[in-house]
Design a protein around this motif. Structure first.
Motif, PDB file in Angstrom:
ATOM      1  N   THR A  57       2.655  30.974  -0.560  1.00 36.21           N
ATOM      2  CA  THR A  57       1.108  30.449  -0.904  1.00 36.21           C
ATOM      3  C   THR A  57       0.664  29.924  -1.848  1.00 36.21           C
ATOM      4  O   THR A  57       0.129  31.325  -2.287  1.00 36.21           O
ATOM      5  N   GLY A  58       0.422  28.379  -2.106  1.00 39.25           N
ATOM      6  CA  GLY A  58      -0.480  28.377  -3.302  1.00 39.25           C
ATOM      7  C   GLY A  58       0.846  28.456  -4.571  1.00 39.25           C
ATOM      8  O   GLY A  58       0.075  27.604  -5.758  1.00 39.25           O
ATOM      9  N   GLN A  59       1.857  28.876  -4.425  1.00 33.94           N
ATOM     10  CA  GLN A  59       2.443  27.964  -5.217  1.00 33.94           C
ATOM     11  C   GLN A  59       3.381  26.591  -5.385  1.00 33.94           C
ATOM     12  O   GLN A  59       3.725  26.466  -7.055  1.00 33.94           O
ATOM     13  N   GLY A  60       2.984  26.396  -4.367  1.00 35.73           N
ATOM     14  CA  GLY A  60       4.184  24.862  -4.635  1.00 35.73           C
ATOM     15  C   GLY A  60       3.929  24.634  -3.637  1.00 35.73           C
ATOM     16  O   GLY A  60       3.706  25.127  -2.155  1.00 35.73           O
ATOM     17  N   MET A  61       3.456  23.263  -3.518  1.00 34.52           N
ATOM     18  CA  MET A  61       3.538  22.587  -2.234  1.00 34.52           C
ATOM     19  C   MET A  61       5.034  21.931  -1.187  1.00 34.52           C
ATOM     20  O   MET A  61       5.038  21.453  -0.051  1.00 34.52           O
ATOM     21  N   ASP A  70       0.511  -1.074  -0.033  1.00 33.03           N
ATOM     22  CA  ASP A  70      -0.137   0.190   0.101  1.00 33.03           C
ATOM     23  C   ASP A  70       0.894   1.192   0.195  1.00 33.03           C
ATOM     24  O   ASP A  70      -0.078   2.574  -0.496  1.00 33.03           O
ATOM     25  N   ILE A  71       1.782   1.586   0.851  1.00 30.50           N
ATOM     26  CA  ILE A  71       2.545   2.200   0.927  1.00 30.50           C
ATOM     27  C   ILE A  71       3.727   3.007  -0.545  1.00 30.50           C
ATOM     28  O   ILE A  71       3.813   4.080  -1.126  1.00 30.50           O
ATOM     29  N   VAL A  72       4.085   1.856  -0.614  1.00 28.85           N
ATOM     30  CA  VAL A  72       4.852   1.946  -2.349  1.00 28.85           C
ATOM     31  C   VAL A  72       3.873   1.789  -3.472  1.00 28.85           C
ATOM     32  O   VAL A  72       3.470   3.129  -4.340  1.00 28.85           O
ATOM     33  N   GLU A  73       2.577   1.694  -3.421  1.00 25.21           N
ATOM     34  CA  GLU A  73       1.737   2.378  -4.304  1.00 25.21           C
ATOM     35  C   GLU A  73       1.439   3.675  -3.900  1.00 25.21           C
ATOM     36  O   GLU A  73       0.930   4.843  -4.795  1.00 25.21           O
ATOM     37  N   LYS A  74       1.244   3.446  -2.865  1.00 20.66           N
ATOM     38  CA  LYS A  74       0.671   5.421  -2.206  1.00 20.66           C
ATOM     39  C   LYS A  74       2.236   6.497  -3.005  1.00 20.66           C
ATOM     40  O   LYS A  74       1.843   7.221  -2.984  1.00 20.66           O
ATOM     41  N   ASP A  75       2.779   5.690  -1.967  1.00 16.02           N
ATOM     42  CA  ASP A  75       4.542   6.429  -2.694  1.00 16.02           C
ATOM     43  C   ASP A  75       4.129   6.352  -4.111  1.00 16.02           C
ATOM     44  O   ASP A  75       4.289   7.835  -4.728  1.00 16.02           O
ATOM     45  N   ALA A  76       3.599   6.001  -4.835  1.00 21.52           N
ATOM     46  CA  ALA A  76       3.882   6.178  -6.485  1.00 21.52           C
ATOM     47  C   ALA A  76       2.337   7.124  -6.892  1.00 21.52           C
ATOM     48  O   ALA A  76       2.540   7.877  -7.469  1.00 21.52           O
ATOM     49  N   GLN A  77       1.103   6.738  -5.984  1.00 23.33           N
ATOM     50  CA  GLN A  77       0.517   7.360  -6.373  1.00 23.33           C
ATOM     51  C   GLN A  77       0.912   9.213  -6.096  1.00 23.33           C
ATOM     52  O   GLN A  77       0.659  10.007  -6.862  1.00 23.33           O
ATOM     53  N   LEU A  78       1.356   9.674  -5.356  1.00 29.69           N
ATOM     54  CA  LEU A  78       1.738  10.196  -5.218  1.00 29.69           C
ATOM     55  C   LEU A  78       2.962  11.146  -5.692  1.00 29.69           C
ATOM     56  O   LEU A  78       2.803  12.341  -6.204  1.00 29.69           O
ATOM     57  N   ILE A  79       3.878  10.475  -5.641  1.00 28.89           N
ATOM     58  CA  ILE A  79       4.447  10.937  -6.864  1.00 28.89           C
ATOM     59  C   ILE A  79       3.403  11.098  -8.509  1.00 28.89           C
ATOM     60  O   ILE A  79       3.979  12.115  -9.038  1.00 28.89           O
ATOM     61  N   ALA A  82       0.926  12.296  -8.393  1.00 26.34           N
ATOM     62  CA  ALA A  82       0.041  13.515  -7.922  1.00 26.34           C
ATOM     63  C   ALA A  82       0.873  14.554  -8.692  1.00 26.34           C
ATOM     64  O   ALA A  82       0.641  15.668  -8.579  1.00 26.34           O
ATOM     65  N   SER A  83       1.945  14.456  -7.837  1.00 25.56           N
ATOM     66  CA  SER A  83       2.954  15.355  -8.021  1.00 25.56           C
ATOM     67  C   SER A  83       3.723  15.797  -9.292  1.00 25.56           C
ATOM     68  O   SER A  83       3.003  17.106  -9.646  1.00 25.56           O
ATOM     69  N   LYS A  84       3.459  14.671 -10.488  1.00 25.27           N
ATOM     70  CA  LYS A  84       4.124  14.536 -11.671  1.00 25.27           C
ATOM     71  C   LYS A  84       2.740  15.759 -12.691  1.00 25.27           C
ATOM     72  O   LYS A  84       2.497  16.552 -13.237  1.00 25.27           O
ATOM     73  N   MET A  85       1.623  15.153 -12.348  1.00 26.57           N
ATOM     74  CA  MET A  85       0.238  15.459 -13.022  1.00 26.57           C
ATOM     75  C   MET A  85       0.481  17.508 -12.353  1.00 26.57           C
ATOM     76  O   MET A  85      -0.002  17.926 -13.235  1.00 26.57           O
ATOM     77  N   LYS A  86       0.529  17.455 -11.689  1.00 27.47           N
ATOM     78  CA  LYS A  86       0.404  19.027 -10.352  1.00 27.47           C
ATOM     79  C   LYS A  86       1.774  19.663 -11.755  1.00 27.47           C
ATOM     80  O   LYS A  86       0.911  20.586 -12.198  1.00 27.47           O
ATOM     81  N   SER A  87       3.229  19.515 -11.791  1.00 27.81           N
ATOM     82  CA  SER A  87       4.085  19.623 -12.456  1.00 27.81           C
ATOM     83  C   SER A  87       3.162  19.786 -13.572  1.00 27.81           C
ATOM     84  O   SER A  87       3.472  21.532 -14.527  1.00 27.81           O
TER      85      SER A  87
END
Lengths: 665, 232
Positions: free
Chosen positions: A617-621, A414-423, A425-430
């Motif tokens: 604030t709002g520019q990046g997480m 789950d953690i590995v998958e969540k990590d992948a999801q976070l990555i 998500a961050s990529k989609m944000k970029s």
């Protein structure tokens, strides 16, 4: 034969029989000796008395014999015979003359013929003793010669009643036997009591020992329940008994002295009583001690057992020699899908071949065994063959005297998958942040295509004649621009794709290339120039193309932001981002260098922390660098930062070389 | 007509060259803002088409430099599709018009027509605002470029509405509205609407209609293509 039979006898019987036999032997010997001494002594004494009587008769009667005065002789005979108790002893007295004729006798009946001439005696002998029968009786006939000077003038016969002597002997014998019997009976009783005294406690101890061996501590007669309750250590196995238990003396020096009873309910002083009692006391103490330790052991065992059984994570016990599982907890069944029966005896390598090999190599080496082996994100297979990620800790133990490994795993899929999801998500944000730039980027070719096609249709509708080379120019341009647009779209897609979890061989130049192609034109509008220095002979590394793109994207965007920030501060220098790939014997690296604001040291320490951001604030997480750092670490790489305020920053990502892939390169 | 096109994209320049020359114009090309200013200084064309997003000097800066140098030059900016903020910013700087990328030929042609007409009108004197009344309606005709200078006139016109129930703003096709004037018009329309009046806007080009939409005017006014569609 007899000896082995004897050995099988109980202790009590051994005592009893041994003592009995000895007593019997002694008694027998005494009886024989007594008989010999007493009876022969008695007989001799009586003979002496008889002889004395005979001599007395001979002395007193000499005169009468010589005178042949039988009447006086007879009275002498009777005097002698009837004197006090002699009448019982002396059966008869008679005197024989010189010619063997009976001169006088004490028989009230005619002189028995059978006595005539019996037991003769000459003057050379003192006396002669013979057993002679007479009138249905027997008697010891003592013959003594009667002498006058050197001449024998007659013989005196004194018959001692054999019946009387026998009677005396009988009485004596009966008395003696009675005494011996009494001795035997008393000895028997004493030996019996003694044997019982010794054997009974021994038997009790044996019985208790047997009970202990069977694990039954409660049946013990030695410990009663009232005492159990009185002892504070009975219910608290953690409380060492200081009267007896020296187990903790060594380690417990710093500890506060624990409870000590005034009088211990269990441990008695061993000096009380005799050896048997001492043995019993010692044994009792031993049982209590064993009992305490057993309870302590049981508690410990129960604790670990319940830890093993109720642990939220799977735990295996693996035999080092057979390399098979010997035990597993219930959580294992749940997570891995095997039943316990299937698991026990299954080779450990079924779960994860590569790691199993590594693990046995590690624990096969004796020197390293003290340390636990920790491995993160290892692929283990479930029963259905579905892989999952686990973090794993293994340590060496002794399991039923064999070397074994305790393997505890934690499911981190789950953690590995969540990590992948976070990555992701961050990529989609970029990508979202870049969307304006990308839209502009995409608008350029679309614009040219639109204009080209509009031009063609205008020419067609209005029938305007144009030179063929212009026509070709437009058509070629449209085609080129369509390619350009699809390139952009392809790059975007490759960025947006979710990375799968498997590692691949990657040439670092590839992700650099795609990031540069996506960003360089956009950045140019902001007057930021991306320059690349790529080593074309770069070896492969083991990583994931997609995630590396993400890392580079983050680094390049950060570099751009640093340059834009610098320009907002008013220093209008041409923005330059240099991306360089290099390799040496140890590793492959890619560095992203900018000439932006630079990062002060106190900030540089924190840039890899999640949610750390210097942006408004709002520019990046503040996740970009943290995620990049995580990705790089995942492939065994390092991400380092070198920065000078006002001059720029250089981020360097360094990966270990992939040995096998170097050949492929 | 002599037209200067400034764009960093070589394919776009090529296409402009082909299109505009086929349409019968003389085309000057520049691939950067700096280069564009140089070419302008040399040839002084009456119309400049410039891209907004360019490395180095961007379109907004080119526009303001050009207006500084020659206030009468007609500048049409080329913006990314839907990039209204930039469009309004350009209008504030007295850009004549804006065209969205990807560029459509008809839009380009209309823009060129409008520019040509304006250039023609520019040489003549004309009244920017003219008002006439029909029963309960006040019709305001707008000609030429509505700029900051016309502020008083706009205010005056709306005040003059008096008891009129309705205002019809009639824009001729070649009208261009400066950013400040847009803001003023929007304010006036909103207050008139809030006072219970009705506003109809006719003849406005699509681009400017979009701008008004962004400014929120569509909520207070109805748009019609032609003054004839309004029942007077």
């Amino acid at each position: 034969m007899i000896r082995s039979k004897f050995a099988q006898l109980s202790l009590k019987n051994k005592f009893f029989f041994s003592i009995l036999i000895v007593i019997l032997l002694i008694s027998g010997t005494i009886a024989l000796l007594a008989r010999w001494i007493l009876i022969s002594g008695l007989t001799q004494e009586l003979e002496m008395r008889g002889t004395a009587i005979a001599h007395s008769v001979a002395t007193r009667g000499t005169e009468y014999i010589l005178e042949n005065d039988t009447d006086h002789l007879l009275s002498v005979l009777f005097d002698e015979k009837q004197l006090y108790e002699r009448r019982n002893l002396v059966a008869y007295i008679y005197v024989e003359g010189k010619n063997g004729k009976v001169m006088s006798h004490t028989f009230t009946t005619p002189f028995p013929k059978r006595l005539k001439g019996i037991n003769p005696v000459t003057h050379k002998v003192e006396k002669s003793v013979e057993i002679v029968p007479f009138g249905g009786h027997e008697a010891y006939d003592i013959a003594v010669p009667i002498k006058e000077g050197i001449y024998q003038i007659g013989t005196v016969h004194v018959g001692l009643s054999k019946a009387h002597i026998d009677n005396l002997v009988g009485k004596l014998r009966a008395m003696f036997l009675g005494f011996i019997s009494a001795v035997i009976i008393i000895t028997f009783w004493v030996s019996h009591r003694l044997a019982k005294y010794i054997a009974d406690p021994v038997m009790t101890l044996t019985k208790i020992s047997d009970d202990l061996s069977r694990g039954n501590f409660s049946s013990s007669d030695l410990i009663n329940t009232e005492e159990q309750i009185a002892c504070p250590a009975f219910h608290d196995t953690d409380l060492p008994c200081w009267h007896f238990d020296e187990q903790r003396m060594g380690s417990g020096k710093t500890e506060a002295r624990p409870h000590r009873c005034k009088k211990c309910a269990f441990y008695n002083e061993p000096s009380d009583g005799d050896e048997v009692q001492q043995l019993t006391t010692s044994f009792r103490n031993m049982v209590w001690s064993i009992r305490l330790y057993r309870r302590r052991l049981q508690e410990s065992e129960n604790t670990y057992r319940s830890l093993f059984r109720s642990g939220p994570d799977p735990i295996f016990v693996v035999d080092v020699q057979t390399r098979k599982l010997v035990d597993a907890n219930p959580r294992t069944e749940e997570l891995y899908g095997y039943t316990r029966d299937e698991l026990v005896g299954m080779p450990y390598s079924v779960l994860g071949e590569e790691h199993a090999k590594e693990c046995f190599e590690y624990f096969g080496n004796d020197e390293l065994c003290a340390e636990a082996m920790k491995s993160a994100r290892i692929v283990h297979l479930r029963k259905d063959g579905i892989p999952m990620y686990v973090n794993l800790t293994a340590c060496l133990i002794s399991y039923r005297t064999r070397p074994a490994i305790i393997v505890a795993t934690t499911d981190v899929t789950d953690i590995v998958e969540k990590d992948a999801q976070l990555i992701q998500a961050s990529k989609m944000k970029s990508l979202g942040e870049m969307s304006t730039g990308v839209a502009h980027e995409l608008n350029q070719p679309l614009n040219a295509i639109r204009m080209g096609s509009d031009f063609l249709s205008m020419v067609h509708e209005q029938g305007i004649e144009i030179p063929p080379e212009q026509y070709v120019q437009v058509v070629t341009e449209i085609s080129t621009q369509v390619d350009r647009a699809s390139d952009i779209i392809n790059t975007l897609r490759s960025f947006g794709r979710k990375a799968d979890l498997l590692l691949e061989d990657v040439n670092l130049n590839e992700p650099v290339g795609s990031v540069v192609s996506l960003l360089s034109r956009q950045f140019l509008i902001e007057d930021v120039h991306i320059v690349t220095e790529l080593d074309s002979e770069l070896p492969y590394i083991t990583a994931q193309h997609n995630k590396l793109q993400q890392v580079l994207l983050n680094l390049v965007i950060n570099a751009r932001d640093a340059i834009v920030e610098r320009n907002e501060d008013g220093r209008d220098v041409r923005g330059r981002i240099l991306i360089r790939t290099e390799y040496d014997d140890d590793g492959v690296s890619v560095s992203v260098e900018d000439n932006g604001t630079g990062i002060p040291d106190h900030v540089a320490e924190k840039v890899f922390e999640p949610f750390f951001t210097t942006k408004a604030t709002g520019q990046g997480m503040g996740l970009g660098l943290a995620i990049s750092y995580g990705i790089v670490r995942e492939y065994g790489g390092e991400l380092s930062i070198l920065s000078t305020v006002g001059e720029g920053t250089c981020f360097t990502v360094r990966f270990p070389r992939q040995e096998v892939a170097r050949v492929a390169n | 007509m002599k037209i200067l096109v400034i764009d960093d994209e070589q394919p776009t320049l090529t296409m402009f060259q082909l299109l505009l020359s086929t349409l019968g114009h003389e085309v000057l090309l520049a691939n950067s803002g700096e280069r564009g200013l140089e070419v302008f200084a040399e040839h002084r064309p009456p119309l400049v088409l410039t891209d907004i997003k360019m490395p180095g000097m961007d379109g907004i800066e080119v526009l303001s430099r050009l207006k500084e140098d020659e206030p009468n030059v007609e500048v049409v900016v080329i913006t990314g599709h839907g990039d209204m903020d930039v469009a309004i910013q350009a209008l504030h700087l007295d850009a004549t018009d804006f065209i969205n990328k990807p560029l459509r030929l008809e839009v380009l042609e209309k823009a060129l027509e409008r520019v040509e007409e304006r250039i023609k009108l520019n040489t003549e004197k004309f009244i920017t605002l003219a008002t006439r009344f029909t029963s309960d309606t006040m019709v305001v005709s707008v000609r030429g470029t509505l700029g900051t200078a016309d502020e008083a006139e706009i205010k005056h016109a709306f005040k003059g509405a008096g008891r009129a129930q309705r205002i019809v703003l009639d824009f001729t096709e070649n009208t261009s509205i400066n950013g400040a004037a847009i803001a003023l018009l929007t304010d006036s329309i909103r207050s008139f609407y809030n006072d219970g009046g009705k506003v109809v806007i006719s003849g406005l080009s699509e681009n400017f209609r979009n701008v008004f939409e962004i400014m929120g005017v569509t909520r207070f006014a109805t748009f019609v293509d032609n003054i004839q569609d309004v029942q007077l």
